[in-house]
Design an enzyme around this catalytic site. Structure first.
Site, mmCIF file in Angstrom:
data_model
loop_
_atom_site.group_PDB
_atom_site.id
_atom_site.type_symbol
_atom_site.label_atom_id
_atom_site.label_comp_id
_atom_site.label_asym_id
_atom_site.label_seq_id
_atom_site.Cartn_x
_atom_site.Cartn_y
_atom_site.Cartn_z
ATOM 1 N N HIS A 1 -11.391 -2.145 0.913
ATOM 2 C CA HIS A 1 -11.654 -0.829 0.334
ATOM 3 C C HIS A 1 -12.582 -0.866 -0.877
ATOM 4 O O HIS A 1 -12.557 0.042 -1.712
ATOM 5 C CB HIS A 1 -10.340 -0.129 -0.038
ATOM 6 C CG HIS A 1 -10.301 1.310 0.397
ATOM 7 N ND1 HIS A 1 -9.164 2.066 0.407
ATOM 8 C CD2 HIS A 1 -11.292 2.140 0.839
ATOM 9 C CE1 HIS A 1 -9.428 3.281 0.841
ATOM 10 N NE2 HIS A 1 -10.716 3.351 1.102
ATOM 11 N N ASP B 1 -0.307 -0.740 -4.911
ATOM 12 C CA ASP B 1 -1.584 -0.224 -5.411
ATOM 13 C C ASP B 1 -1.463 1.151 -6.046
ATOM 14 O O ASP B 1 -2.309 1.546 -6.848
ATOM 15 C CB ASP B 1 -2.641 -0.207 -4.305
ATOM 16 C CG ASP B 1 -2.313 0.752 -3.169
ATOM 17 O OD1 ASP B 1 -1.149 1.169 -3.038
ATOM 18 O OD2 ASP B 1 -3.232 1.071 -2.388
ATOM 19 N N ASN B 2 -0.454 1.915 -5.672
ATOM 20 C CA ASN B 2 -0.258 3.234 -6.271
ATOM 21 C C ASN B 2 1.114 3.754 -5.879
ATOM 22 O O ASN B 2 1.844 3.108 -5.124
ATOM 23 C CB ASN B 2 -1.349 4.232 -5.852
ATOM 24 C CG ASN B 2 -1.644 4.249 -4.364
ATOM 25 O OD1 ASN B 2 -2.735 3.866 -3.930
ATOM 26 N ND2 ASN B 2 -0.680 4.679 -3.570
ATOM 27 N N LYS C 1 -6.444 -5.169 3.487
ATOM 28 C CA LYS C 1 -7.292 -4.000 3.251
ATOM 29 C C LYS C 1 -8.155 -4.223 2.004
ATOM 30 O O LYS C 1 -7.622 -4.455 0.924
ATOM 31 C CB LYS C 1 -6.404 -2.766 3.083
ATOM 32 C CG LYS C 1 -7.111 -1.518 2.596
ATOM 33 C CD LYS C 1 -6.114 -0.383 2.502
ATOM 34 C CE LYS C 1 -6.600 0.716 1.602
ATOM 35 N NZ LYS C 1 -5.620 1.820 1.516
ATOM 36 N N ASP D 1 0.839 -1.190 0.000
ATOM 37 C CA ASP D 1 0.000 0.000 0.000
ATOM 38 C C ASP D 1 0.880 1.248 0.000
ATOM 39 O O ASP D 1 1.679 1.448 0.918
ATOM 40 C CB ASP D 1 -0.897 -0.019 1.252
ATOM 41 C CG ASP D 1 -2.127 0.860 1.114
ATOM 42 O OD1 ASP D 1 -2.119 1.758 0.263
ATOM 43 O OD2 ASP D 1 -3.100 0.639 1.866
ATOM 44 N N CYS E 1 -5.871 4.166 -3.884
ATOM 45 C CA CYS E 1 -6.238 2.851 -3.351
ATOM 46 C C CYS E 1 -7.494 2.246 -3.977
ATOM 47 O O CYS E 1 -7.463 1.134 -4.495
ATOM 48 C CB CYS E 1 -6.430 2.941 -1.834
ATOM 49 S SG CYS E 1 -5.014 3.605 -0.937
ATOM 50 N N HIS F 1 1.188 2.374 4.049
ATOM 51 C CA HIS F 1 0.205 3.449 4.164
ATOM 52 C C HIS F 1 0.353 4.187 5.493
ATOM 53 O O HIS F 1 0.595 3.580 6.523
ATOM 54 C CB HIS F 1 -1.206 2.862 4.055
ATOM 55 C CG HIS F 1 -2.275 3.863 3.766
ATOM 56 N ND1 HIS F 1 -2.676 4.809 4.682
ATOM 57 C CD2 HIS F 1 -3.029 4.066 2.659
ATOM 58 C CE1 HIS F 1 -3.638 5.542 4.157
ATOM 59 N NE2 HIS F 1 -3.872 5.108 2.924
#
Length: 446
Positions: free
Chosen positions: A111, A263-264, A109, A14, A56, A211
């Site tokens: 989301h 994820d990013n 996670k 993350d 996310c 994160h």
């Protein structure tokens, strides 16, 4: 006994930037050695041009549906109690694999929905444990002036298919420190159980690190001497090592497709800001630092070790590729944006099937990548520091201009042709198959 169908382990970090890991030029240079992930990179394929969505929620929806989030309505994170998540008319990767006989688990996670009918155990996963929304919420209970009477408390939750998901414990700063250790312990137990039963499994492990608030497990606090962020990086590397060691101990490395990615791009807020290496920007922008993230794939005997590529791959491609590996047919009643990259991943062809993709942030088409070109329709190199929509788009050559500093459109207007044809084709597809609006109610019942 060896399964004819390979196991699949997908580890999603993350907010891990392109330049954080040792194998991407970071690691010890960042005060945080990553030997386990670096070793993994030597055992398989490392991509320099693996691309995701802006943050996310859209990336996770693209991964689970094989479709750009502008189609699915999963455009951004929203607070608890408001409509959010992946509509039930989307067919998830877990549902595809479950139909092929896979045992499926989600630990981490999610989301993509925080109401009954939209939890992981309602969307193709046999079991899940983790957080339904964002790690931001772990700060709630320690925030000055926090009023629990007007806000839904954040919880770590769990659930099994066919049963209601339940709250386990409040997700606060203490439980945030320990959650990745819990996720990995449960992941290993899941793999051991289904290996013993000779049943192929799909483990989706979306870790919480890195994160913000980026806080290490107590066992790793102070480990590097370089602060919480570096300590958390070392912990994340250790958690990946626990998974790879477990696969080795079970003797199933050769029969397991293992993917590690993010994820990013990195967080933009300090002190949690990461690095995208040679690329500019962070998540929530259309810069390369947002789009490009680490990607490593290991499948011994199938994916050649030590291979490195700068070919374009997009996160939606994982949906189509993993479905193909599992012999799962794709839905044929909707556009699937992902491409089956199996032949490229296995080295049967040198080139990716993909030449480019459209990049949205929420409802706005911000940029398009095509080959080694990038066309920006909006200009926002840093979050909240943009010019808005451009009268004349900016064009960058990503091979010679990694920082996206020199607009060369006037010298290369020919590039507009293939790029705008991509945009036209996508718009026509959205007209033929209308996009789901954010927060739209489910039309398919649980």
């Amino acid at each position: 006994m060896k399964n004819a169908t390979p196991n699949i382990v997908l580890i999603l970090a993350d907010n891990l930037g392109w330049g954080e890991l040792g194998c991407y030029g970071g690691g010890a240079l960042r005060g945080a050695p990553t030997p386990n992930i670096d070793r993994l990179a030597t055992q398989g394929l490392l991509l320099h041009n693996f691309n995701v969505e802006s943050d996310c929620v859209p990336t996770r929806s693209a991964l689970m549906s094989g479709r750009h989030p502008i189609r699915t309505g999963c455009l951004q994170s929203v607070p608890p109690g408001l409509p959010q998540g992946l509509n039930r008319n989307e067919i998830t990767l877990a549902e595809l694999l479950s139909r092929q006989g896979y045992a499926t688990a989600h630990f981490g996670k999610w989301h993509l929905g925080d109401v009954p009918g939209r939890y992981p155990s309602d969307r193709g996963f046999d079991e899940w444990y983790g957080i339904p929304r964002t790690t931001d919420e772990s700060q709630f209970t320690s925030s000055t002036g926090f009023d629990p009477s007007v806000v839904d408390l954040p919880y770590i939750m769990q659930g099994r298919s066919g049963s209601d998901s339940e709250q386990v414990k409040v997700y606060d700063l203490d439980t945030r420190r320990g959650i990745d250790a819990e996720l990995v312990d449960r992941s290993i137990a899941f793999m051991q159980t289904h290996h013993a039963a000779n049943r192929p499994f799909f483990l989706y492990l979306p870790l919480v690190h890195l994160h913000f608030p980026t806080l290490p497990h107590p066992d790793f606090a102070g480990r590097t001497g370089a602060g919480d962020f570096a300590d958390s990086m070392v912990e994340m590397d250790h958690r990946v090592g626990q998974i790879t060691n477990a696969l080795a101990d079970m003797g199933i490395e050769e029969n397991t497709v293992l993917i590690f990615c993010s994820d990013n791009g990195p967080e933009y807020r300090r002190p949690y800001r990461g690095t995208a290496g040679p690329w500019c920007g962070t998540y929530h922008t259309a810069m390369e630092g947002s789009l490009r993230v680490p990607f490593i794939m290991r499948w011994p005997g199938k994916v050649a070790p030590g291979r490195v590529s700068n070919e374009i791959v997009h996160v939606t491609d994982l949906y189509a590729t993993l479905a193909a590996i599992a012999n799962a047919p794709l839905p044929d009643d909707r556009p699937i944006d992902g491409m089956d990259q199996t032949s490229f991943f296995l080295g049967r062809q040198a080139k990716s099937l993909r030449e480019g993709f459209l990049f949205y942030i929420k409802n706005d088409l911000r940029a398009v990548k095509w080959r080694h070109w990038k066309l920006h329709f909006y200009w926002e190199p840093e979050v909240n520091e943009g010019k808005g929509k451009l009268e004349s788009p900016y064009l960058f050559n990503l091979l010679s201009d990694q920082k996206e500093e020199s607009d060369v459109l006037i010298f290369n207007t020919w590039v507009l042709g293939p790029i705008l044809k991509m945009v036209q084709a996508f718009n026509q597809s959205c007209e033929a198959y209308p996009n789901t609006k954010p927060g739209a109610p489910d039309t398919v019942q649980a």
